[in-house]
Design an enzyme around this catalytic site. Structure first.
Site, PDB file in Angstrom:
ATOM      1  N   ARG A  81       0.857  -1.179   0.000  1.00 42.73           N
ATOM      2  CA  ARG A  81       0.000   0.000   0.000  1.00 42.73           C
ATOM      3  C   ARG A  81       0.893   1.228   0.000  1.00 42.73           C
ATOM      4  NH1 ARG A  81      -3.411  -2.997  -1.417  1.00 42.73           N
ATOM      5  NH2 ARG A  81      -5.468  -3.368  -0.501  1.00 42.73           N
ATOM      6  N   GLU A  88      -4.603   7.467  -4.590  1.00 40.36           N
ATOM      7  CA  GLU A  88      -4.894   6.779  -5.846  1.00 40.36           C
ATOM      8  C   GLU A  88      -6.253   7.228  -6.354  1.00 40.36           C
ATOM      9  OE1 GLU A  88      -4.445   2.549  -5.259  1.00 40.36           O
ATOM     10  OE2 GLU A  88      -2.393   2.770  -4.541  1.00 40.36           O
ATOM     11  N   HIS A 133      -2.053   0.386  -9.687  1.00 35.59           N
ATOM     12  CA  HIS A 133      -2.572  -0.607  -8.730  1.00 35.59           C
ATOM     13  C   HIS A 133      -3.142  -1.824  -9.470  1.00 35.59           C
ATOM     14  CE1 HIS A 133      -4.190  -1.062  -4.374  1.00 35.59           C
ATOM     15  NE2 HIS A 133      -4.002  -2.238  -4.942  1.00 35.59           N
TER      16      HIS A 133
HETATM   17  C1  DGY Z   1      -5.959  -6.225  -2.738  1.00 42.64           C
HETATM   18  O1  DGY Z   1      -6.596  -7.230  -3.025  1.00 42.64           O
HETATM   19  O2  DGY Z   1      -5.804  -5.835  -1.590  1.00 42.64           O
HETATM   20  C2  DGY Z   1      -5.412  -5.454  -3.883  1.00 42.64           C
HETATM   21  O3  DGY Z   1      -4.364  -4.631  -3.541  1.00 42.64           O
HETATM   22  C3  DGY Z   1      -6.502  -4.637  -4.500  1.00 42.64           C
HETATM   23  O4  DGY Z   1      -6.873  -3.627  -3.610  1.00 42.64           O
END
Ligand code: DGY
Length: 324
Positions: free
Chosen positions: A237, A266, A285
């Site tokens: 993250r 984001e 992402h």
């Molecule tokens: C997750 O599955 O956590 C991915 O990063 C998509 O948010």
């Protein structure tokens, strides 16, 4: 009467049909933008919520007094206040396992692309600027045989270790709250402190979840410990890294580069200095974003929701205390 599920992520036709066998489904498109008012209007009747990428705060939850379950189409649950959901006895489920290999592929793609300057140099070809043989100014750095440092040795960390060690002959260092003997045995991985890992690794890959403990884990002091030739890869993250400090380190070339799939904000703003840096590979992402994996994640979420609505314990329950 069937319970109502408010769906805020589009499902394939077969998965929608499966969910509709058990619930009335109200679909809200774009819940973060135009759909927010429609979401608010639907929440009072909702027994279940199924979707992703929406921060479900207390204000929204207050609008949903009948809510029994939230099925997130993600492995990460940082969009939710898990304790608050538990207090409200609302089950929260996620979608682990099915995205592990795909997300590790993304991590390795960023690692290779950053090391070999794939995006930058492919851009040069497309721009018609490949006019003579590539020389030292455009050379990348090797991946095979270099030291892979993995911060957070969960399922995705382990899948990265497998790729690095078995595929590229990389010695693996890892930092996690507890040692993982199986990973050490299979991939020769060595458990160490974060400081040691940062000082020794050629590639530092972040795979740990965002929590109060990991927010800002990699700041100026940690970046300063990295080798000048090292590359940071973030598939966890954005907020695990102090983005301003990272930008500074990249601008000053205190580290070689970064491969980033996640960002503090984001979508990444058009004004982000990261966009100007040729030593950054930035992707939107896409960790789990393949057709197969997104469908598998959605299927997992649908089944978690159906189980919850039927009063059963869902397979991927994040807050077991809410079920007790
Ligand atoms: C997750 O599955 O956590 C991915 O990063 C998509 O948010």
């Amino acid at each position: 009467m069937k319970p109502t599920v408010v769906l805020y992520k589009k499902l394939s036709a077969p998965l929608l049909a499966e969910l509709q066998q058990h619930a009335e489904v109200v679909f809200i498109d774009e819940p973060k933008r135009d759909g927010l008012q429609r979401l608010r209007e639907a929440l009072p009747g909702a027994h279940g919520l199924l979707g992703a990428s929406l921060a479900l705060d207390a204000e929204l939850l207050d609008l949903a007094p009948q809510l029994r379950a939230v099925a997130s189409v993600s492995v990460g649950v940082d969009n939710y206040d898990v304790d608050d959901l538990t207090r409200r006895r609302i089950l929260l489920t996620n979608t682990p396992d099915v995205l592990t290999e795909t997300t590790a592929d993304t991590g390795f793609a960023l690692l290779l692309a950053s090391a070999r300057r794939v995006v930058e140099l492919a851009g040069l070809v497309k721009a018609g600027q490949w006019t003579r043989n590539i020389g030292p100014a455009h050379f990348g750095t090797d991946v095979h045989g270099k030291t892979l440092g993995i911060v957070g040795m969960g399922r995705i960390g382990e899948a990265l270790a497998q790729r690095g060690h078995l595929g590229f002959g990389m010695p693996v260092l890892y930092h996690s709250h507890s040692p993982k003997p199986a990973v050490e045995q299979r991939f020769g991985a060595r458990h160490c402190s974060l400081e040691q890992l940062l000082g020794e690794a050629d590639f530092v890959c972040l795979t740990l979840p965002l929590t109060a403990r990991t927010e800002g884990l990699i700041g100026a002091a940690q970046l300063a410990l990295m080798k000048p030739g090292a590359i940071l890869v973030n598939i966890s993250r954005g907020k695990v890294v102090d983005e301003a400090a990272l930008i500074d380190a990249l601008q000053q070339r205190r580290i070689r580069g970064a491969g980033l799939d996640v960002f503090e904000r984001e979508p990444l703003g058009h004004d982000s200095p990261l966009l100007e840096l040729d030593n950054v590979v930035a992707t939107p992402h896409i960790g789990s974003a393949t057709e197969e994996t997104r469908e598998a994640m959605a299927a997992c979420a649908v089944r978690n929701m159906i189980a919850a609505l039927q009063g059963q314990r869902p397979a991927n329950l994040v807050n077991p205390l809410a079920f007790a």
